[in-house]
Design a protein around this motif. Structure first.
Motif, short mmCIF file in Angstrom:
data_model
loop_
_atom_site.label_atom_id
_atom_site.label_comp_id
_atom_site.label_asym_id
_atom_site.label_seq_id
_atom_site.Cartn_x
_atom_site.Cartn_y
_atom_site.Cartn_z
N VAL A 46 0.95 -1.29 0.38
CA VAL A 46 0.30 -0.08 0.41
C VAL A 46 0.90 0.84 0.28
O VAL A 46 1.37 1.30 0.88
CB VAL A 46 -0.73 0.29 1.54
CG1 VAL A 46 -1.60 0.96 1.25
CG2 VAL A 46 -1.58 -1.63 0.96
N HIS A 47 1.05 1.57 -1.46
CA HIS A 47 1.93 2.65 -1.17
C HIS A 47 1.05 4.37 -1.08
O HIS A 47 -0.21 4.77 -0.73
CB HIS A 47 1.90 2.95 -2.67
CG HIS A 47 2.95 2.33 -3.47
ND1 HIS A 47 4.07 1.63 -3.33
CD2 HIS A 47 2.47 1.34 -3.77
CE1 HIS A 47 4.60 1.00 -3.80
NE2 HIS A 47 3.72 0.24 -4.00
N LEU A 48 1.71 4.61 0.02
CA LEU A 48 1.23 5.94 0.76
C LEU A 48 1.44 7.39 0.58
O LEU A 48 2.95 7.29 1.76
CB LEU A 48 0.94 5.67 2.66
CG LEU A 48 -0.20 4.26 2.65
CD1 LEU A 48 -0.14 3.88 4.09
CD2 LEU A 48 -1.16 4.64 2.61
N PRO A 49 1.20 8.42 -0.19
CA PRO A 49 1.70 9.31 -0.18
C PRO A 49 2.47 10.23 1.26
O PRO A 49 1.33 10.25 2.32
CB PRO A 49 1.37 10.26 -0.79
CG PRO A 49 0.31 9.72 -1.15
CD PRO A 49 0.02 8.53 -0.36
N PHE A 50 3.14 11.01 1.34
CA PHE A 50 3.71 11.46 3.37
C PHE A 50 4.67 12.22 3.15
O PHE A 50 5.78 12.04 2.57
CB PHE A 50 3.97 10.65 4.16
CG PHE A 50 4.73 11.08 5.53
CD1 PHE A 50 3.46 11.75 5.85
CD2 PHE A 50 6.02 11.40 5.50
CE1 PHE A 50 3.91 12.03 7.39
CE2 PHE A 50 6.51 12.01 6.66
CZ PHE A 50 5.17 12.07 7.89
N GLN A 51 3.92 14.04 3.03
CA GLN A 51 4.47 14.82 2.49
C GLN A 51 6.31 15.48 3.28
O GLN A 51 5.66 15.88 4.91
CB GLN A 51 4.68 15.82 2.42
CG GLN A 51 5.05 17.19 1.80
CD GLN A 51 4.50 18.92 1.83
OE1 GLN A 51 3.75 18.71 2.47
NE2 GLN A 51 4.64 19.69 0.69
N ILE A 52 7.11 14.77 3.28
CA ILE A 52 8.27 14.60 3.95
C ILE A 52 8.60 16.74 4.69
O ILE A 52 9.86 16.53 5.63
CB ILE A 52 9.75 13.68 3.78
CG1 ILE A 52 10.33 13.90 2.59
CG2 ILE A 52 9.04 12.46 4.05
CD1 ILE A 52 11.57 13.53 1.60
N HIS A 53 8.88 17.23 3.81
CA HIS A 53 9.20 18.96 3.99
C HIS A 53 8.00 19.29 4.22
O HIS A 53 7.97 20.31 2.30
CB HIS A 53 10.40 18.96 3.19
CG HIS A 53 12.19 18.32 3.29
ND1 HIS A 53 12.21 18.77 4.53
CD2 HIS A 53 12.19 17.25 2.46
CE1 HIS A 53 13.32 17.50 4.44
NE2 HIS A 53 13.58 16.63 3.71
N PRO A 54 7.28 19.40 4.21
CA PRO A 54 6.28 20.61 4.21
C PRO A 54 6.92 22.48 4.26
O PRO A 54 5.99 22.79 4.15
CB PRO A 54 4.94 20.23 5.48
CG PRO A 54 6.25 19.31 6.21
CD PRO A 54 6.57 19.28 5.75
N ASP A 55 7.90 21.78 4.77
CA ASP A 55 7.93 23.67 5.16
C ASP A 55 8.56 24.42 3.79
O ASP A 55 9.02 25.19 3.33
CB ASP A 55 9.65 23.59 5.47
CG ASP A 55 10.82 22.57 5.54
OD1 ASP A 55 10.33 21.51 5.00
OD2 ASP A 55 11.85 22.82 6.17
N ILE A 56 9.31 23.20 2.34
CA ILE A 56 9.75 23.64 0.98
C ILE A 56 7.60 24.80 0.79
O ILE A 56 6.99 24.30 0.71
CB ILE A 56 9.13 22.99 0.08
CG1 ILE A 56 11.20 21.68 0.99
CG2 ILE A 56 10.07 23.19 -1.67
CD1 ILE A 56 11.31 20.63 0.04
N PRO A 57 8.85 26.05 0.32
CA PRO A 57 8.24 26.76 -0.05
C PRO A 57 7.07 26.44 -0.68
O PRO A 57 7.95 25.75 -2.08
CB PRO A 57 8.17 28.41 -0.07
CG PRO A 57 9.78 27.84 -0.48
CD PRO A 57 9.73 26.50 0.17
N PRO A 58 5.84 26.74 -1.97
CA PRO A 58 5.20 26.65 -2.93
C PRO A 58 6.68 26.53 -4.09
O PRO A 58 6.24 25.84 -5.29
CB PRO A 58 4.73 27.32 -3.32
CG PRO A 58 4.31 27.49 -1.64
CD PRO A 58 5.42 27.82 -0.85
#
Length: 147
Positions: A46-58
């Motif tokens: 089960v591939h689960l997306p997870f943002q490891i660096h949410p601090d990176i700006p858009p």
């Protein structure tokens, strides 16, 4: 989303492996070959997306140099897996790409693996910006997903 929503969305069982990933992560990129091996041996991945660096700006950030033993080891492992590994100069904000991957996992599970592989390749093979919605939508369309 609460814990019950997440648990009900995940298959359970002793033959299930939860694989958390972010398209920005070179370890995850190389690891996709290993999860395919596990799948061929009858395990459900089960591939689960997870943002490891949410601090990176858009708009993303500069990546900086990639040298040293860890990077050489990643390059060797990618070569062993038959995966090209190019180091893009910028780190994108992957929130939209990961949201799209989760939507595809839930709504079009038949296209999920192909879409994930395409976005990893876009990043590490083609050097495309996964912070760009047009890039994500183009790869979705190529995977047979109606954007």
């Amino acid at each position: 989303m609460n814990t019950n929503d997440i648990q009900s969305a995940l298959p359970a069982g002793p033959g299930t492996i939860l694989h958390w990933f972010d398209f920005i992560c070179p370890f995850c990129y190389v690891g996709q070959q290993r999860t395919q091996i596990l799948s061929r041996h009858g395990l459900e991945i089960v591939h689960l997306p997870f943002q490891i660096h949410p601090d990176i700006p858009p708009e993303g950030i500069e990546a900086g140099p990639r040298n040293g033993p860890m990077y050489r080891a990643l390059e060797r492992e990618a070569a062993r897996a038959g995966l090209p590994l190019n180091w893009p100069p910028r780190l994108p904000n992957t929130r939209t790409a990961l949201s799209a991957a989760e939507w595809v996992r839930r709504q079009r599970p038949d296209a999920s693996d192909e879409f994930n592989r395409a976005l990893f390749a876009a990043r590490f093979e083609l050097g495309e910006d996964l912070g760009d919605t047009e890039v994500i939508m183009r790869h979705a369309g190529a995977a047979g997903i109606d954007p």
